[in-house]
Write an enzyme that holds these catalytic residues in place. Structure first.
Site, PDB file in Angstrom:
ATOM      1  N   ASP A 299       5.794 -37.939 -27.937  1.00 24.71           N
ATOM      2  CA  ASP A 299       5.646 -39.284 -28.476  1.00 24.71           C
ATOM      3  C   ASP A 299       4.196 -39.760 -28.463  1.00 24.71           C
ATOM      4  O   ASP A 299       3.775 -40.496 -29.347  1.00 24.71           O
ATOM      5  CB  ASP A 299       6.524 -40.279 -27.707  1.00 24.71           C
TER       6      ASP A 299
ATOM      7  N   TYR B  31      24.197 -43.469 -29.271  1.00 19.66           N
ATOM      8  CA  TYR B  31      23.782 -43.406 -30.674  1.00 19.66           C
ATOM      9  C   TYR B  31      24.852 -42.700 -31.503  1.00 19.66           C
ATOM     10  O   TYR B  31      25.318 -41.631 -31.114  1.00 19.66           O
ATOM     11  CB  TYR B  31      22.535 -42.524 -30.843  1.00 19.66           C
TER      12      TYR B  31
ATOM     13  N   HIS C 200      12.708 -45.101 -35.595  1.00 17.56           N
ATOM     14  CA  HIS C 200      13.395 -45.847 -34.540  1.00 17.56           C
ATOM     15  C   HIS C 200      12.790 -45.508 -33.179  1.00 17.56           C
ATOM     16  O   HIS C 200      12.422 -44.374 -32.902  1.00 17.56           O
ATOM     17  CB  HIS C 200      14.883 -45.490 -34.517  1.00 17.56           C
TER      18      HIS C 200
ATOM     19  N   ARG D 232      10.314 -44.874 -25.901  1.00 14.45           N
ATOM     20  CA  ARG D 232      10.756 -43.656 -26.586  1.00 14.45           C
ATOM     21  C   ARG D 232      10.680 -43.937 -28.079  1.00 14.45           C
ATOM     22  O   ARG D 232      11.271 -44.882 -28.569  1.00 14.45           O
ATOM     23  CB  ARG D 232      12.192 -43.307 -26.205  1.00 14.45           C
TER      24      ARG D 232
ATOM     25  N   HIS E 153      10.921 -42.260 -33.826  1.00 18.59           N
ATOM     26  CA  HIS E 153      11.481 -41.022 -34.339  1.00 18.59           C
ATOM     27  C   HIS E 153      12.218 -41.207 -35.668  1.00 18.59           C
ATOM     28  O   HIS E 153      12.796 -42.255 -35.911  1.00 18.59           O
ATOM     29  CB  HIS E 153      12.471 -40.441 -33.319  1.00 18.59           C
TER      30      HIS E 153
ATOM     31  N   GLN F   8      27.530 -37.063 -35.369  1.00 16.45           N
ATOM     32  CA  GLN F   8      27.006 -36.710 -34.052  1.00 16.45           C
ATOM     33  C   GLN F   8      26.839 -37.982 -33.229  1.00 16.45           C
ATOM     34  O   GLN F   8      26.472 -39.028 -33.760  1.00 16.45           O
ATOM     35  CB  GLN F   8      25.644 -36.021 -34.227  1.00 16.45           C
TER      36      GLN F   8
END
Length: 160
Positions: A154, A118, A105, A45, A48, A32
């Site tokens: 977050d 990504y 990350h 951000r 995660h 992906q």
């Protein structure tokens, strides 16, 4: 860092080569790709990650602006458990961040208009999605700027 070949026309760089990545032990397929845009300087951000069995490897590259990219080791049996590493990735320096399985990350936009691309070794699995607080005192990430524009999600990630 990717090798950049340039001349009067511009430049070229290879961002992935299966044999070169095998040299660092990477054998998984990228399944992906995602592209994010962050409008405002200071936005954070993260942090995660996906829970097992959907842990993922990520490869992150900045294609516009500049970001402070951060990873945190969440592997309990690791010598670097709960340690963090951060580095500037930008369109101009062409650095990339490789994030192994078992790491959280996140990033902070150092300029307005940051775009990241990504690569992921696992498909996004919402039921496996997780995170840790960007400002957890136990980790003490040293963000370069005051944090602004955090998502509600977050802001609500748990402290360790």
């Amino acid at each position: 860092m990717p090798k950049v070949l340039g001349d009067s026309r511009g430049w070229f760089m290879r961002t992935y080569s299966k044999d070169r990545f095998a040299e660092i032990g990477h054998s998984k397929e990228w399944v992906q790709m995602n592209h994010s845009y962050t409008a405002l300087k200071g936005t954070v951000r993260g942090m995660h990650f996906q829970q097992p069995p959907y842990e993922e490897i990520k490869l992150v590259r900045c294609i516009a602006g500049s970001a402070y990219d951060v990873i945190v080791d969440l592997r309990k049996n690791s010598a670097t458990y709960l340690q963090w590493f951060g580095a500037e990735i930008s369109a101009s320096n062409k650095q990339m961040m490789y994030i192994p399985e078992g790491f959280a990350h996140g990033f902070q936009a150092l300029t307005d208009g940051v775009e990241l691309v990504y690569c992921h070794s696992e498909f996004y699995t919402p039921a496996s999605e997780s995170g840790i607080r960007y400002n957890d005192p136990k980790i003490n990430i040293q963000w370069p700027l005051a944090a602004i524009e955090l998502s509600a999600r977050d802001q609500q990630h748990p402290l360790l």
